[in-house]
Design a protein around this motif. Structure first.
Motif, PDB file in Angstrom:
ATOM      1  N   UNK A  29      -4.218 -14.054   0.682  1.00  0.00           N
ATOM      2  CA  UNK A  29      -2.761 -14.013   0.801  1.00  0.00           C
ATOM      3  C   UNK A  29      -2.222 -14.628   2.080  1.00  0.00           C
ATOM      4  N   UNK A  30      -3.090 -15.300   2.829  1.00  0.00           N
ATOM      5  CA  UNK A  30      -2.637 -15.844   4.110  1.00  0.00           C
ATOM      6  C   UNK A  30      -3.039 -17.314   4.299  1.00  0.00           C
ATOM      7  N   UNK A 170       6.696 -27.042   3.931  1.00  0.00           N
ATOM      8  CA  UNK A 170       7.581 -26.158   3.178  1.00  0.00           C
ATOM      9  C   UNK A 170       6.974 -25.813   1.835  1.00  0.00           C
ATOM     10  N   UNK A 173       4.321 -23.279   2.269  1.00  0.00           N
ATOM     11  CA  UNK A 173       4.910 -21.988   2.545  1.00  0.00           C
ATOM     12  C   UNK A 173       5.423 -21.344   1.262  1.00  0.00           C
ATOM     13  N   UNK A 174       6.026 -22.169   0.406  1.00  0.00           N
ATOM     14  CA  UNK A 174       6.525 -21.635  -0.859  1.00  0.00           C
ATOM     15  C   UNK A 174       5.413 -21.056  -1.706  1.00  0.00           C
ATOM     16  N   UNK A 177       4.423 -17.280  -1.437  1.00  0.00           N
ATOM     17  CA  UNK A 177       5.151 -16.139  -1.986  1.00  0.00           C
ATOM     18  C   UNK A 177       4.269 -15.393  -2.981  1.00  0.00           C
ATOM     19  N   UNK A 179       1.091 -13.591  -3.424  1.00  0.00           N
ATOM     20  CA  UNK A 179       0.194 -12.981  -2.439  1.00  0.00           C
ATOM     21  C   UNK A 179      -1.278 -13.075  -2.796  1.00  0.00           C
TER      22      UNK A 179
ATOM     23  N   UNK B  40       7.125 -11.310   2.079  1.00  0.00           N
ATOM     24  CA  UNK B  40       6.759 -12.701   1.786  1.00  0.00           C
ATOM     25  C   UNK B  40       7.992 -13.575   1.653  1.00  0.00           C
ATOM     26  N   UNK B  41       9.002 -13.010   1.003  1.00  0.00           N
ATOM     27  CA  UNK B  41      10.253 -13.754   0.830  1.00  0.00           C
ATOM     28  C   UNK B  41      10.897 -14.012   2.197  1.00  0.00           C
ATOM     29  N   UNK B  44       9.106 -16.620   4.204  1.00  0.00           N
ATOM     30  CA  UNK B  44       9.377 -17.968   3.696  1.00  0.00           C
ATOM     31  C   UNK B  44      10.744 -18.438   4.179  1.00  0.00           C
ATOM     32  N   UNK B  47      10.822 -19.148   7.955  1.00  0.00           N
ATOM     33  CA  UNK B  47       9.795 -20.092   8.426  1.00  0.00           C
ATOM     34  C   UNK B  47       8.871 -19.442   9.443  1.00  0.00           C
ATOM     35  N   UNK B  50       3.814 -14.335   7.520  1.00  0.00           N
ATOM     36  CA  UNK B  50       3.904 -13.073   6.783  1.00  0.00           C
ATOM     37  C   UNK B  50       3.533 -11.903   7.698  1.00  0.00           C
ATOM     38  N   UNK B  51       2.574 -12.166   8.574  1.00  0.00           N
ATOM     39  CA  UNK B  51       2.098 -11.120   9.472  1.00  0.00           C
ATOM     40  C   UNK B  51       3.222 -10.643  10.393  1.00  0.00           C
TER      41      UNK B  51
END
Lengths: 289, 126
Positions: A29-30, A170, A173-174, A177, A179, B40-41, B44, B47, B50-51
């Motif tokens: 998830x990372x 980007x 990154x999308x 979402x 996980x 997560x949202x 995103x 930018x 998540x951590x």
């Protein structure tokens, strides 16, 4: 928390270059950024994960299983993007796709067409006429169209212009979402890693200098500047490396709070960028011979 | 919800988030039961990692500002009004502490400071 990738004590000897006891873990998830100067061993590590290079020693686990015993199973779940898109250059993307797709039972034509549309890649033009950005986008479209859970990319952003790079980042990154997806990407463009990575693994001369969360790196390191009178044999111990100039010094500390105690407020503390961290670690290794 | 992240600030990003969410809860811009984006949202959108968003939410949860309901999401927790006021008062007190400290450094007297405060109060009310 499960791990997508677990590397422990990986070693490889090429004679003039060695990977020494490389260990790091990427939780599911990372995004992990693998950074280091040219020749640090980033590509060798990635090739070892993909079993394109035989390791001498150590363990690599993908999705909790040995990467060689379960190679086919693991590779179906991986999307791999090479640094130099090595295509059958005379083919069009459409024809290349027809060659690659049958290898994957979970190939998804809809995803592929969606990516091609989104990246505005021409389907019928021969690949040799593609720009670098186009070629990289094609690699990514091909690598991401079989529901890969683990995306491995070797220098995906080098050679791309800033606009395309930003688009790429980007896009990555999308993906996060979801996980269940994980990404490992190597780059010496440290700002790219700073922008998207959750974890950072820094390699230097075949060894892992650190592998930790980006936040931890940010909090641990600082760039310290001040008058040369602050630097002596004792205070030097608190720096990764220091360089002194005619009007003052500049050094990297990996223990900000300790350094602040010792130098108090007579020095200036700035956030260290990954580039600073790479640069001063390089000075350190040079000094150690 | 509005969150502005500065990369140049020396304040850690997770603190920037938790502080801004807190401020909005205290000011009432975020109401009890309002939904917050998933970590997560939010990562995103801002930018960032998540951590980092996870850590911000953990802080907010620990301090009782938000609740995470498994499978449903994160929500602004039921706030204790008295406690909120207490917290606001505390932050005003902290700021005043700084003012007194600065005033002291400059040799501004108690009376002068009071006068400044009166003027500011008056101009606010008019």
């Amino acid at each position: 928390m499960s791990n997508t990738l677990e590397i422990s004590n990986l070693s490889k000897n090429y004679g003039d270059f060695q990977l020494k006891d490389v260990s790091f873990t990427l939780p599911t998830g990372y995004i992990m950024g693998l950074i280091g100067p040219n020749g640090a061993g980033k590509t060798t590590v990635i090739k070892t994960i993909m079993n394109l290079v035989m390791k001498d020693k150590g363990e690599v686990q993908l999705f909790g299983k040995d990467h060689r015993d379960f190679e086919i199973e693991a590779k179906k779940r991986i999307g791999f993007v090479y640094d130099t898109p090595n295509y059958y250059e005379h083919l069009s993307l459409k024809r290349l796709k027809n060659v690659i797709a049958p290898f994957y039972d979970r190939w998804d034509e809809n995803i592929f067409m969606d990516l091609v549309g989104r990246f505005e890649i021409p389907l019928n033009k021969p690949l040799k006429k593609f720009s670098k950005g186009m070629a990289m986008k094609s690699s990514i479209a091909l690598a991401l169209s079989h529901h890969a859970e683990f995306i491995v990319m070797d220098e995906p952003t080098s050679g791309l212009d800033p606009v395309v790079r930003r688009e790429m980042l980007d896009f990555l990154r999308n993906l996060m979402e979801d996980e269940k997806k994980s990404i490992l990407f190597s780059s010496h463009i440290t700002t790219d890693i700073e922008q998207v990575a959750d974890y950072i693994t820094f390699m230097h001369k075949g060894k892992v200098v650190f592998s930790k969360t980006k936040d931890a790196v940010r909090e641990q390191y600082a760039l310290v500047k001040g008058g040369n009178e602050l630097i002596n044999e004792a205070t030097k111990q608190h720096f990764v490396a220091v360089r002194t100039g005619a009007y003052g010094f500049e050094g990297l500390t990996d223990d900000v709070s300790q350094t602040k105690k010792i130098l108090s407020n007579s020095a200036i503390y700035e956030k260290a960028t990954l580039e600073d961290i790479m640069f001063f670690n390089n000075i350190k290794t040079k000094a150690e011979g | 919800m509005k969150i502005i992240i500065s990369n140049a600030s020396s304040e850690p990003i997770y603190e920037q988030i938790s502080r801004q969410v807190k401020t909005q809860i205290i000011s009432g811009d975020l109401q009890e039961g309002d939904g917050l984006p998933s970590i997560r949202k939010l990562a995103k959108e801002l930018y960032i990692s998540v951590i980092t968003t996870k850590r911000a939410y953990e802080e907010l949860e620990k301090e009782g500002f938000i609740d995470t309901v498994g499978g449903k999401g994160t929500f602004v927790a039921v706030q204790n009004k008295e406690l909120l006021r207490e917290k606001k008062m505390k932050s005003i007190e902290d700021m005043m502490g700084k003012i007194v400290l600065e005033a002291h450094k400059l040799g501004v007297t108690h009376a002068e400071l009071k006068e400044m405060l009166d003027i500011l109060f008056d101009s606010k009310e008019n």
